[in-house]
Scaffold this motif. Structure first.
Motif, PDB file in Angstrom:
ATOM      1  N   TRP A  89     -38.175   2.808  57.174  1.00 19.39           N
ATOM      2  CA  TRP A  89     -38.635   3.234  55.852  1.00 19.39           C
ATOM      3  C   TRP A  89     -37.854   2.529  54.751  1.00 19.39           C
ATOM      4  O   TRP A  89     -38.425   2.037  53.780  1.00 19.39           O
ATOM      5  CB  TRP A  89     -38.452   4.742  55.668  1.00 19.39           C
ATOM      6  N   SER A  90     -36.544   2.524  54.912  1.00 20.15           N
ATOM      7  CA  SER A  90     -35.675   1.936  53.897  1.00 20.15           C
ATOM      8  C   SER A  90     -35.938   0.445  53.752  1.00 20.15           C
ATOM      9  O   SER A  90     -35.963  -0.097  52.635  1.00 20.15           O
ATOM     10  CB  SER A  90     -34.208   2.183  54.266  1.00 20.15           C
ATOM     11  N   THR A  91     -36.151  -0.234  54.867  1.00 21.98           N
ATOM     12  CA  THR A  91     -36.437  -1.667  54.838  1.00 21.98           C
ATOM     13  C   THR A  91     -37.749  -1.948  54.117  1.00 21.98           C
ATOM     14  O   THR A  91     -37.851  -2.871  53.300  1.00 21.98           O
ATOM     15  CB  THR A  91     -36.495  -2.225  56.269  1.00 21.98           C
ATOM     16  N   ALA A  92     -38.769  -1.141  54.411  1.00 17.45           N
ATOM     17  CA  ALA A  92     -40.073  -1.328  53.765  1.00 17.45           C
ATOM     18  C   ALA A  92     -40.015  -0.958  52.288  1.00 17.45           C
ATOM     19  O   ALA A  92     -40.593  -1.654  51.438  1.00 17.45           O
ATOM     20  CB  ALA A  92     -41.133  -0.492  54.479  1.00 17.45           C
ATOM     21  N   LEU A  93     -39.322   0.129  51.954  1.00 18.26           N
ATOM     22  CA  LEU A  93     -39.206   0.527  50.552  1.00 18.26           C
ATOM     23  C   LEU A  93     -38.476  -0.545  49.745  1.00 18.26           C
ATOM     24  O   LEU A  93     -38.882  -0.884  48.622  1.00 18.26           O
ATOM     25  CB  LEU A  93     -38.464   1.866  50.454  1.00 18.26           C
ATOM     26  N   ALA A  94     -37.409  -1.088  50.321  1.00 14.96           N
ATOM     27  CA  ALA A  94     -36.657  -2.139  49.637  1.00 14.96           C
ATOM     28  C   ALA A  94     -37.477  -3.409  49.498  1.00 14.96           C
ATOM     29  O   ALA A  94     -37.400  -4.097  48.468  1.00 14.96           O
ATOM     30  CB  ALA A  94     -35.363  -2.426  50.404  1.00 14.96           C
ATOM     31  N   ALA A  95     -38.279  -3.727  50.506  1.00 18.28           N
ATOM     32  CA  ALA A  95     -39.129  -4.919  50.417  1.00 18.28           C
ATOM     33  C   ALA A  95     -40.117  -4.795  49.266  1.00 18.28           C
ATOM     34  O   ALA A  95     -40.361  -5.758  48.533  1.00 18.28           O
ATOM     35  CB  ALA A  95     -39.869  -5.122  51.739  1.00 18.28           C
ATOM     36  N   GLY A  96     -40.668  -3.599  49.092  1.00 19.38           N
ATOM     37  CA  GLY A  96     -41.589  -3.387  47.981  1.00 19.38           C
ATOM     38  C   GLY A  96     -40.898  -3.512  46.639  1.00 19.38           C
ATOM     39  O   GLY A  96     -41.427  -4.131  45.707  1.00 19.38           O
ATOM     40  N   ALA A  97     -39.706  -2.938  46.534  1.00 21.02           N
ATOM     41  CA  ALA A  97     -38.965  -3.007  45.271  1.00 21.02           C
ATOM     42  C   ALA A  97     -38.546  -4.437  44.951  1.00 21.02           C
ATOM     43  O   ALA A  97     -38.462  -4.818  43.784  1.00 21.02           O
ATOM     44  CB  ALA A  97     -37.737  -2.103  45.345  1.00 21.02           C
ATOM     45  N   ALA A  98     -38.283  -5.235  45.980  1.00 24.62           N
ATOM     46  CA  ALA A  98     -37.877  -6.628  45.796  1.00 24.62           C
ATOM     47  C   ALA A  98     -39.069  -7.563  45.653  1.00 24.62           C
ATOM     48  O   ALA A  98     -38.882  -8.775  45.496  1.00 24.62           O
ATOM     49  CB  ALA A  98     -37.007  -7.074  46.968  1.00 24.62           C
ATOM     50  N   ARG A  99     -40.284  -7.007  45.760  1.00 20.40           N
ATOM     51  CA  ARG A  99     -41.524  -7.787  45.708  1.00 20.40           C
ATOM     52  C   ARG A  99     -41.550  -8.871  46.793  1.00 20.40           C
ATOM     53  O   ARG A  99     -42.012  -9.991  46.579  1.00 20.40           O
ATOM     54  CB  ARG A  99     -41.722  -8.401  44.320  1.00 20.40           C
ATOM     55  N   ALA A 100     -41.052  -8.496  47.958  1.00 22.23           N
ATOM     56  CA  ALA A 100     -41.112  -9.394  49.117  1.00 22.23           C
ATOM     57  C   ALA A 100     -42.531  -9.375  49.682  1.00 22.23           C
ATOM     58  O   ALA A 100     -43.301  -8.433  49.432  1.00 22.23           O
ATOM     59  CB  ALA A 100     -40.120  -8.949  50.182  1.00 22.23           C
ATOM     60  N   PRO A 101     -42.914 -10.383  50.471  1.00 19.03           N
ATOM     61  CA  PRO A 101     -44.278 -10.398  51.022  1.00 19.03           C
ATOM     62  C   PRO A 101     -44.494  -9.379  52.129  1.00 19.03           C
ATOM     63  O   PRO A 101     -45.629  -8.950  52.375  1.00 19.03           O
ATOM     64  CB  PRO A 101     -44.427 -11.830  51.547  1.00 19.03           C
ATOM     65  N   TYR A 102     -43.417  -8.957  52.786  1.00 18.87           N
ATOM     66  CA  TYR A 102     -43.502  -7.995  53.886  1.00 18.87           C
ATOM     67  C   TYR A 102     -42.088  -7.530  54.227  1.00 18.87           C
ATOM     68  O   TYR A 102     -41.101  -8.197  53.869  1.00 18.87           O
ATOM     69  CB  TYR A 102     -44.168  -8.610  55.125  1.00 18.87           C
ATOM     70  N   PRO A 103     -41.949  -6.393  54.914  1.00 14.50           N
ATOM     71  CA  PRO A 103     -40.624  -5.968  55.376  1.00 14.50           C
ATOM     72  C   PRO A 103     -40.023  -7.014  56.312  1.00 14.50           C
ATOM     73  O   PRO A 103     -40.735  -7.572  57.157  1.00 14.50           O
ATOM     74  CB  PRO A 103     -40.909  -4.650  56.116  1.00 14.50           C
TER      75      PRO A 103
END
Length: 332
Positions: free
Chosen positions: A64-78
């Motif tokens: 969850w934390s990895t995916a939430l951080a990926a969204g906040a960082a505007r990464a393409p995917y976790p």
């Protein structure tokens, strides 16, 4: 106590025990009993490899934390590398935690019907061998941790004290599930720490929600042993709440949903993440509605269903990251 349960000396197997076959609280027909070579079977049981639900529940806050951080960082995917490392670490550290728990609880386990056949309690694994196996699992967990960024390494090491004291808490407090909640939710900080090299409000809110989630599902699990725990003097929230458990669970799951919602807001999550949270919350509501604390088999089934609830939330978070990134690429 009968002669079967008297101490035969620390590190010495109980001579009057039958040859090790399986353990009473392992799922029937599990892969360890069916396929694992006999010499390593007790160690796989000790690490609970025959019931991976604990590894899943330890892993999910990390994902969850990895995916939430990926969204906040505007990464393409976790980050797939982080997801894999967390999976390996969760299996190793869950196994280490179970080994440590069984070392400390070996006398209590001999007095409880569900646990007296566990490898250390039954004498299938000696105490020195159990400590050696614990060290091996901790080394694997350390190797995974050291492969993460420095800030995440420090964050991960900070959890070890909580992990070490958890098995003792049921002897001194009626809410040991609160300590387990902290230990099992630490991963909610780890993914964010890896991505941002910091712990910000969304990670803290995710952590708080995960603590409430663990507190609730482990209360459900503890109802299986309510009668035995009362006899041997072990404390739990199942004994504390009793027939009011449904209310405690409803409050905890409500807090979980609120904290997670605030985390999504703080991370700038999109619609799909909110849909995932809604489906997750609906699953938790169904658990409370179905619960019968006097039905041990049902309590176990509801407890295990939290893996599915967690995967639903992870799917929502991950799909939200991917779709937001694709949407940004398509916009002029």
């Amino acid at each position: 106590m009968s002669g079967d349960f008297r101490e035969a000396g620390e590190g010495q197997a109980l001579a009057d025990r039958p040859p090790f076959v399986t353990v009473a609280d392992a799922p029937a027909g599990n892969w360890v009993d069916r396929y694992a070579p006999a010499p390593i079977r007790p160690y796989l049981h000790l690490a609970r490899m025959d019931r991976p639900i604990g590894s899943w529940l330890l892993l999910l806050p990390c994902w969850w934390s990895t995916a939430l951080a990926a969204g906040a960082a505007r990464a393409p995917y976790p980050d797939p590398r982080l997801l894999i490392l967390f999976a390996i670490g969760a299996v190793a550290m869950r196994g280490a935690g179970c080994t440590w728990n069984d070392i400390l609880d070996r006398k209590i386990d001999r007095m409880v019907a569900r646990t007296r056949s566990r490898p250390i309690a039954s004498g299938a694994i000696s105490l020195p061998a159990a400590f050696a196996f614990l060290a091996l699992q901790l080394l694997i967990g350390l190797a995974v941790l050291l492969s993460l960024p420095r800030f995440a390494v420090i964050t991960g090491l900070a959890s070890m004290g909580v992990v070490a004291i958890y098995p003792l808490m049921k002897r001194i407090t009626s809410v040991p599930q609160a300590v387990l909640g902290i230990a099992f939710s630490w991963g909610a900080l780890m993914g964010w720490a890896c991505v941002f090299q910091s712990i910000d409000d969304p990670a803290l809110l995710l952590f708080a929600g995960a603590v409430c989630w663990v507190f609730a599902y482990d209360t459900i699990y503890a109802h299986q042993d309510r009668e035995d725990d009362a006899i041997v003097g072990v404390r739990s929230t199942a004994l504390l709440f009793g027939q009011a458990s449904w209310l405690a669970l409803a409050l905890c799951y409500t807090a979980t949903t609120v904290f997670f919602g605030l985390a999504l807001m703080g991370a700038g999550a999109g619609v799909i993440a909110w849909i995932g949270l809604g489906a997750f919350a609906y699953h938790l509501y169904g658990q409370v509605r179905r619960l019968d604390i006097d039905d041990g088999a049902l309590c176990l089934a509801i407890f295990k269903s939290n893996r599915d609830a967690g995967l639903i939330l992870f799917a929502g978070l991950s799909l939200d990251v991917i779709t937001q990134h694709l949407g940004a690429l398509w916009l002029p």
